[in-house]
Design an enzyme around this catalytic site. Structure first.
Site, mmCIF file in Angstrom:
data_model
loop_
_atom_site.group_PDB
_atom_site.id
_atom_site.type_symbol
_atom_site.label_atom_id
_atom_site.label_comp_id
_atom_site.label_asym_id
_atom_site.label_seq_id
_atom_site.Cartn_x
_atom_site.Cartn_y
_atom_site.Cartn_z
ATOM 1 N N GLY A 86 0.891 -1.221 0.082
ATOM 2 C CA GLY A 86 0.125 0.004 0.027
ATOM 3 C C GLY A 86 0.804 1.453 -0.001
ATOM 4 N N CYS A 87 0.183 2.341 -0.357
ATOM 5 C CA CYS A 87 1.241 3.640 -0.348
ATOM 6 C C CYS A 87 1.620 3.987 0.765
ATOM 7 C CB CYS A 87 0.289 4.793 -1.272
ATOM 8 S SG CYS A 87 -1.358 4.844 -0.297
ATOM 9 N N TYR A 88 0.630 4.243 2.028
ATOM 10 C CA TYR A 88 1.303 4.491 3.413
ATOM 11 C C TYR A 88 2.142 3.546 3.826
ATOM 12 C CZ TYR A 88 -3.029 7.957 3.222
ATOM 13 O OH TYR A 88 -3.538 8.875 2.842
#
Length: 308
Positions: free
Chosen positions: A116-118
């Site tokens: 995921g990005c975060y």
């Protein structure tokens, strides 16, 4: 030798479009796309995924699970950009710089789950420190991150760029139930012993992330300081092509971090900031559509193609 056939399922979404853009003009690849009339036809999608060499899934979680379930060809390899399989057994986590040997594991895997990005920023900061014993696995971790609105997908892009864009909030904190779907992923792959506190937000800009993790040195082992934390991260990423740890001495001169500084790249910059009161701030800056999504998928694709 026939060029590998790559099928991007969900190629009209934000991540899929960016992957297409990054692969455009590349030689030695064939891109398989479906006509607009076939994109929601389960039979046509199943035929396409079973005909390709590597499928990149840019789909909602449920649709990604369905796509994987439709695979009957044992030679098909998958990169899943959704969050459906990020903590699932049998899937290789697609963060090449995460640990020694991870790039090779990705290269030879048949099932790769894109981070995921975060989590990319959080795990990138935390895992090396936890593994080195500088940060206790049970430290009460708090993570705050601000992403461009493209992180919210097509609906968020429409809200900020569509007819009612003037009504869009300039800044919004969300996930106030503290149950964001990225939290278990961060806990698992950062090597934490308990759930971190994660507070995400969107800003009124299209893409880019600033993620921060505050630490109190009084809660760490005696002798652990900002210089030691920085040195650990620097050693871990010394040979990494896409992850750079910013010089410790330079951080004292910085007054702000620009979330858009690395937009359009697959790079991530990590920083360590400190004061004289025993407080340290770990930071990550990267493109949520680059290292946080499509850039990471293409990096994983390149690793998998190199091993074929």
């Amino acid at each position: 030798m026939t060029a590998p056939l790559i099928f991007i399922d969900g190629d009209q979404g934000t991540t899929g479009l960016q992957i297409h853009e990054r692969l455009r003009g590349r030689t030695g690849l064939q891109l398989l796309t479906l006509a607009a009339s076939d994109r929601k036809d389960p039979q046509r999608r199943a035929e396409a995924i079973n005909a390709c060499d590597i499928a990149i899934l840019c789909l909602p979680d449920a649709a990604a699970r369905d796509a994987v379930a439709s695979i009957v060809n044992p030679d098909v390899r998958v990169i899943d950009a959704s969050s459906a399989h990020r903590t699932a057994p049998g899937w290789t986590y697609g963060f090449p710089e995460m640990s020694e040997g991870q790039a090779q594991r990705i290269a030879t895997a048949s099932r790769v789950t894109n981070p995921g990005c975060y989590p990319t920023g959080a795990i990138g900061l935390l895992r090396p420190l936890v593994r080195a014993g500088l940060l206790p696995a049970d430290y009460p971790i708090s993570i705050h991150a601000v992403s461009g609105y493209s992180g919210g997908g097509r609906a968020a892009v429409e809200a900020f760029e569509g007819a009612d864009a003037s009504q869009a909030l300039p800044f919004q904190v969300y996930g106030l139930g503290l149950m964001h779907k990225h939290t278990p992923e961060i806990e698992r792959h950062a090597g934490l012993a308990q759930r971190p506190m994660f507070v995400p937000a969107y800003g009124a800009y299209r893409q880019g992330i600033v993620l921060t993790v505050p630490l109190e040195l009084r809660l760490l082992a005696p002798g652990v300081d900002a210089a030691g934390l920085h040195a650990c991260l620097s050693r871990h990423y010394a040979s990494a092509r896409h992850v750079r740890v910013m010089p410790l001495e330079a951080s004292s001169q910085w007054t702000h971090l620009d979330p858009q500084a690395l937009n359009g790249t697959n790079d991530m910059h990590l920083g360590v900031f400190a004061n004289h009161h025993g407080q340290v701030l770990l930071t990550a800056v990267f493109d949520n559509l680059g290292k946080g999504a499509s850039g990471a998928a293409v990096q994983n694709l390149e690793l998998m193609l190199a091993s074929a």
